[in-house]
Design an enzyme around this catalytic site. Structure first.
Site, mmCIF file in Angstrom:
data_model
loop_
_atom_site.group_PDB
_atom_site.id
_atom_site.type_symbol
_atom_site.label_atom_id
_atom_site.label_comp_id
_atom_site.label_asym_id
_atom_site.label_seq_id
_atom_site.Cartn_x
_atom_site.Cartn_y
_atom_site.Cartn_z
ATOM 1 N N HIS A 184 0.831 -1.196 0.000
ATOM 2 C CA HIS A 184 0.000 0.000 0.000
ATOM 3 C C HIS A 184 0.870 1.252 0.000
ATOM 4 O O HIS A 184 1.885 1.326 0.689
ATOM 5 C CB HIS A 184 -0.913 0.031 1.228
ATOM 6 C CG HIS A 184 -2.168 -0.772 1.069
ATOM 7 N ND1 HIS A 184 -3.065 -0.560 0.033
ATOM 8 C CD2 HIS A 184 -2.684 -1.793 1.817
ATOM 9 C CE1 HIS A 184 -4.082 -1.411 0.157
ATOM 10 N NE2 HIS A 184 -3.872 -2.175 1.219
ATOM 11 N N CYS A 240 0.186 2.499 -4.653
ATOM 12 C CA CYS A 240 -0.616 3.665 -4.998
ATOM 13 C C CYS A 240 0.153 4.955 -4.683
ATOM 14 O O CYS A 240 1.020 4.975 -3.812
ATOM 15 C CB CYS A 240 -1.938 3.651 -4.239
ATOM 16 S SG CYS A 240 -2.970 2.209 -4.563
#
Length: 438
Positions: A184, A240
């Site tokens: 992440h 991301c």
């Protein structure tokens, strides 16, 4: 002319209702600057449209369209830096002379098991690339499926691993190190004013909810800034909001063929300079997310792997398998094109510490195609040393070969003494009495 000015005045009124005039000015400053002369010079009051030079308005709009076409990874709005301008620096030659030996790598894959943020393919990403690097890199792999507490990708262990990665590097040592992160990524408010969009990019350790995220400022201060000049970092950040997660000062733009790709910089480039050679491939732009694919083999049939995985890592492996001599521009085009035709919205980015010539600089992560230099013709590697003119390799001398017994007139196969002496007859065996055999 009057109707056009009236139209501009109406547009200004509508825009002033929807957004703050300062943000609007910042957006034109950031988007149009450097691509078209005179762009980004709109007055603060859009309502006074009759005083706005038409060419400046069109230049600002044209700059926005060009940046959208070229796929730049810098954000549109620049909240805390109103005078940022893009510029095209003079390309520098690709970094050369790096050793194929002594390479190190840190690979981090986090699936966040048992949390609401659980992912499927991050550990698989690390395993796929680790297989390619086996035997050519000394690897330290951190994943959240390991029992060894020191190998879990916590914030503490990640920072320790990065310290290990740069340990032993010396100025002009010509060593290559590799950083791969799959997990992440996020953003948080910028506190030191070095972000054009007011947000720091971050990566999320497995314990980010307790120990916090690792920001691009942390990576620059405690990792990138400590790599001595004359050494190289290659990095793949499959997460991301990763477009500028390493805060490298120069970045590629260009969504067409490789020859249209160029390196750009901006006023942040001077502040973000680092001494080493560094090249990063990110999963997406700062304002985008990177995809986690449930079954890689269904989208990327070339990999023949139905496990889950990251879209960027998968596209990179496909591109590397199809061409082992990619330059930065051809690699970026191949990855972007592959993801686009497969329906992914993310736009991977390449950024670097120097404005390299993207059509000549390789991303040579896999050194398997390396061929060692040939020695001089009179010292071929297959031939023993010293050269042939020194006959030490031959047995000496030929009239006394070591294979023959010495001397020939007394061969060891003949009984001693020689047969010519009759006083030594060979023994005779007589049968025992009664004709019985014992």
């Amino acid at each position: 002319s009057y109707s056009f000015c009236t139209l501009l005045r109406v547009m200004g009124d509508l825009i002033s209702i929807c957004c703050d005039c300062e943000e609007l000015q910042d957006s034109f400053d950031g988007v149009g600057g450097g691509l078209i002369p005179g762009a980004g010079m709109l007055p603060a009051a859009m309502g006074a449209a009759s005083f706005v030079p038409v060419d400046l308005v069109l230049a600002g709009l044209g700059g926005a369209m060009l940046m959208s076409m070229f796929g730049g990874n810098r954000p549109r709005l620049r909240h805390n830096n109103q005078n940022v301008r893009n510029f095209t620096p003079h390309p520098v030659p690709p970094p050369m002379g790096y050793s194929q030996h002594g390479r190190r790598g840190v690979m981090i894959g986090i699936n966040y098991y048992g949390t609401r943020a659980e992912l499927k393919g991050c550990i698989n990403d690390v395993q796929r690339i680790a297989q390619k690097l086996h035997g050519t890199y000394q690897l330290l792999v951190l994943t959240d499926d390991q029992r060894d507490q020191s190998l879990l990708p916590t914030r503490r262990n990640i920072m320790h691993a990065l310290n290990w990665l740069i340990s032993g590097l010396t100025p002009n040592g010509k060593k290559t190190i590799f950083l791969h992160f799959s997990g992440h990524g996020s953003q948080q408010e910028d506190e030191d004013g070095d972000e054009a969009d007011g947000l720091d990019e971050t990566i999320c350790p497995v314990d980010y909810d307790r120990m916090g995220m690792i920001s691009d400022d942390d990576l620059k201060r405690d990792f990138l800034g400590k790599i001595p000049p004359g050494n190289r970092l290659l990095s793949i950040m499959d997460c991301c909001h990763s477009g500028t997660v390493l805060d490298l000062p120069y970045y590629c733009v260009g969504s067409g063929p490789p020859e249209r790709c160029v390196m750009l910089g901006d006023q942040m480039s001077e502040r973000n300079k680092i001494p080493c050679d560094a090249i990063m491939i990110s999963g997406c732009a700062d304002a985008q997310t990177s995809a986690d694919v449930n079954a890689v083999g269904k989208k990327f049939v070339e990999l023949a792997d139905n496990r889950a995985g990251g879209a960027l890592t998968s596209a990179f492996l496909v591109a590397a398998s199809q061409n082992s001599n990619h330059t930065l521009s051809s690699l970026l085009y191949a990855i972007r094109h592959d993801l686009s035709v497969k329906g992914f919205e993310q736009v991977p980015q390449i950024s670097a510490s120097f404005p390299y010539d993207v059509r000549a600089t390789p991303f040579d992560l896999f050194p398997s195609s390396y061929q060692p230099p040939q020695l001089a013709p009179h010292y071929p590697p297959q031939q023993a040393f010293p050269p042939q003119q020194y006959p030490q390799q031959q047995s000496y001398p030929q009239q006394y070969p070591p294979q023959q017994p010495y001397p020939q007139q007394y061969p060891p196969q003949q009984a001693y003494p020689p047969q010519g002496y009759a006083s030594y007859p060979p023994p005779r065996h007589q049968a025992p009495p009664g004709g019985m055999r014992y």
